[in-house]
Design a protein around this motif. Sequence first.
Motif, short mmCIF file in Angstrom:
data_model
loop_
_atom_site.label_atom_id
_atom_site.label_comp_id
_atom_site.label_asym_id
_atom_site.label_seq_id
_atom_site.Cartn_x
_atom_site.Cartn_y
_atom_site.Cartn_z
N GLY A 87 50.15 -51.04 9.53
CA GLY A 87 51.00 -50.22 8.66
C GLY A 87 50.74 -50.45 7.19
O GLY A 87 49.59 -50.65 6.75
N ASP A 88 51.80 -50.44 6.38
CA ASP A 88 51.67 -50.60 4.94
C ASP A 88 51.10 -51.97 4.56
O ASP A 88 50.38 -52.09 3.55
CB ASP A 88 53.04 -50.42 4.26
CG ASP A 88 53.52 -48.98 4.31
OD1 ASP A 88 52.68 -48.08 4.58
OD2 ASP A 88 54.72 -48.73 4.07
N ASN A 92 47.90 -52.13 2.18
CA ASN A 92 48.03 -52.81 0.89
C ASN A 92 47.07 -53.98 0.76
O ASN A 92 46.50 -54.22 -0.31
CB ASN A 92 49.47 -53.30 0.70
CG ASN A 92 50.45 -52.15 0.51
OD1 ASN A 92 50.04 -51.05 0.09
ND2 ASN A 92 51.72 -52.37 0.83
N PHE A 93 46.86 -54.72 1.86
CA PHE A 93 45.91 -55.82 1.81
C PHE A 93 44.50 -55.30 1.54
O PHE A 93 43.77 -55.86 0.70
CB PHE A 93 45.93 -56.60 3.13
CG PHE A 93 44.85 -57.65 3.22
CD1 PHE A 93 44.99 -58.89 2.60
CD2 PHE A 93 43.66 -57.38 3.89
CE1 PHE A 93 43.97 -59.83 2.66
CE2 PHE A 93 42.64 -58.32 3.96
CZ PHE A 93 42.80 -59.55 3.34
N VAL A 94 44.11 -54.25 2.24
CA VAL A 94 42.77 -53.68 2.06
C VAL A 94 42.58 -53.18 0.63
O VAL A 94 41.57 -53.47 -0.02
CB VAL A 94 42.52 -52.54 3.08
CG1 VAL A 94 41.28 -51.74 2.71
CG2 VAL A 94 42.39 -53.11 4.49
N ASN A 95 43.55 -52.43 0.13
CA ASN A 95 43.40 -51.80 -1.19
C ASN A 95 43.53 -52.79 -2.34
O ASN A 95 42.78 -52.69 -3.33
CB ASN A 95 44.45 -50.70 -1.37
CG ASN A 95 44.25 -49.52 -0.43
OD1 ASN A 95 43.18 -49.38 0.16
ND2 ASN A 95 45.26 -48.69 -0.28
N ASN A 96 44.45 -53.72 -2.22
CA ASN A 96 44.79 -54.57 -3.36
C ASN A 96 44.20 -55.98 -3.32
O ASN A 96 44.21 -56.68 -4.33
CB ASN A 96 46.33 -54.69 -3.48
CG ASN A 96 46.99 -53.33 -3.60
OD1 ASN A 96 46.44 -52.41 -4.21
ND2 ASN A 96 48.18 -53.19 -3.02
N GLN A 131 44.95 -43.37 4.59
CA GLN A 131 46.28 -43.59 4.03
C GLN A 131 47.24 -44.24 5.02
O GLN A 131 48.17 -44.94 4.62
CB GLN A 131 46.86 -42.26 3.53
CG GLN A 131 46.10 -41.69 2.35
CD GLN A 131 46.75 -40.45 1.78
OE1 GLN A 131 47.78 -39.98 2.26
NE2 GLN A 131 46.15 -39.89 0.73
N SER A 132 47.05 -44.00 6.28
CA SER A 132 47.94 -44.59 7.29
C SER A 132 47.41 -45.94 7.75
O SER A 132 46.32 -46.04 8.31
CB SER A 132 48.08 -43.65 8.50
OG SER A 132 48.72 -44.31 9.57
N LEU A 136 44.47 -46.95 10.54
CA LEU A 136 43.48 -47.96 10.17
C LEU A 136 43.47 -49.09 11.19
O LEU A 136 42.40 -49.57 11.59
CB LEU A 136 43.78 -48.50 8.77
CG LEU A 136 42.80 -49.54 8.21
CD1 LEU A 136 41.38 -49.01 8.19
CD2 LEU A 136 43.23 -49.97 6.81
N ARG A 137 44.64 -49.51 11.65
CA ARG A 137 44.73 -50.56 12.66
C ARG A 137 44.04 -50.14 13.95
O ARG A 137 43.27 -50.89 14.55
CB ARG A 137 46.21 -50.89 12.91
CG ARG A 137 46.57 -51.63 14.20
CD ARG A 137 45.75 -52.87 14.49
NE ARG A 137 45.72 -53.82 13.39
CZ ARG A 137 44.81 -54.77 13.25
NH1 ARG A 137 43.83 -54.87 14.13
NH2 ARG A 137 44.85 -55.61 12.25
N ARG A 138 44.26 -48.90 14.38
CA ARG A 138 43.64 -48.43 15.62
C ARG A 138 42.13 -48.32 15.47
O ARG A 138 41.37 -48.61 16.41
CB ARG A 138 44.25 -47.09 16.05
CG ARG A 138 45.72 -47.21 16.50
CD ARG A 138 46.19 -45.98 17.24
NE ARG A 138 46.30 -44.80 16.39
CZ ARG A 138 47.39 -44.47 15.69
NH1 ARG A 138 48.49 -45.24 15.74
NH2 ARG A 138 47.42 -43.37 14.97
#
Length: 485
Positions: A87-88, A92-96, A131-132, A136-138
Amino acid sequence: MFEQHFKALDNEIRKDSGVSTEMDYVEQTSWLLFLKYLEDLEKNKSLEAQLNGTSYTPIIAPKYSWSAWAYPKRADGSLDVNKALTGDDLRNFVNNDLFPYLRGFKNRADSAASLEYKIGEIFSELTNRIQSGYILRRMIDIINEMRFQTEEERHELSALYEDKIQNMGNSGRNGGEYYTPRPLIRTIIKAIQPKIGDRIYDGAVGSAGFLVEAFEYLKKSKGDKLSVKDMQTLQNDTLFGKEKKPLPYLIGTMNMILHGVEAPNILHTNTLAENIMSIQEKDRYDVIIANPPFGASEDIASVEQNFPIRSSETAYLFLQHFIKSLKAGGTAGIVIKNTFLSNGDAQSVRKELLSSCNLYAILDLPAKVFTAGVKTVVLFFKKGEPTKKIWYYQLNLNRNLGKTNPLNESDLADFLACLPSFKQTENSWTVDVKDIPQDTFDMSVSNPNKSNEAVYREPTAILTEMAELDSQTAYLLAEIKELVK
């Protein structure tokens, strides 16, 4: 083995609102595959070090390894759902966190030729468009099941990845500039016959199809006699490329990695920004194979000054770069729009090519070799002596090419058979350079063995082409609607 994984990835990514085109699918799948590849590479390097009684320091810090953030495992090897981000939190970990760390390799790497630097280059301009965090997890769960550790696994993955690149090339808009039909590339390489020890270059690398096929050709050229030293030469000192745009740079790098080139020598740079007068002997190559982009796709005012013959057509600038970058005695096979042979703007470039190189063959291709329908030719030339005679081969097929009926290697077999002796046939002939107009250097394809009578196509062929054009139009309209939403 992996085809279902690729289909599953496509099914997931198409659900995400952040991606909309085939190019997006390839880009976003690529960075995830790349990071999974790094995980497997690190494991292999560590195992090799243990077997040799040495130590190995991983490139990726433990916190950012695939097995830490993407797929932490329990003792039984299953996903540890308590540690796995989703989820978020995952997004957030990937982007930031993850992407900034990976971008930092560009500044931390000791050499531009290192894998560390490639990592930094790839992620410097790349962004996560998914964005989701749940999608991304799946996708991560699917990719985690894929392995890069055996030759068979890498071969299948590379073949499937090539299919994705081809789909991107067929998808319209700008995708076609990254994809050259592989049967054409293989034919160009077979015509030139490079050998291990040659330095091979593509200054408009795109998806690296020319370099990948050269790598495969050279590996097979020695068969069982390919030595460890030969492989080291292939890995480190044979294949070189440059690419300006971030997406093809990522795709080209990933494509070479999947084919077995561990740290591709592809520079993320604008080839045309280099003043060709500064090219020295150490910068030159034995073989140049390329399909440079055409059109005014550059800030011409800023790059024209780097060339003695100025032009608003980027392909003509690239051709000057290739001539200058070729060693004396070196050979090139360059795909270019057929208008180069007669266009007034290319007159001076044609004159330079004929005077500084032996343009020994021109392969004239049908319009539908490329999905955009652009008519092209392949120029084969050797540097060091002027052209005296040009052998032309006109590829005439008894069928209409298209997405469902593409060019294949058997179509080009007669060309390869006739080339060594410059055989004269119904489809091939020789022109003496003295017979070319010396005021224009017009080298237009004009088959003396063919009459000028009009050739009428079968109605079914016309209807097939109309259906293909309707399909392309529908695709473009759908993309336009997505862009204006």
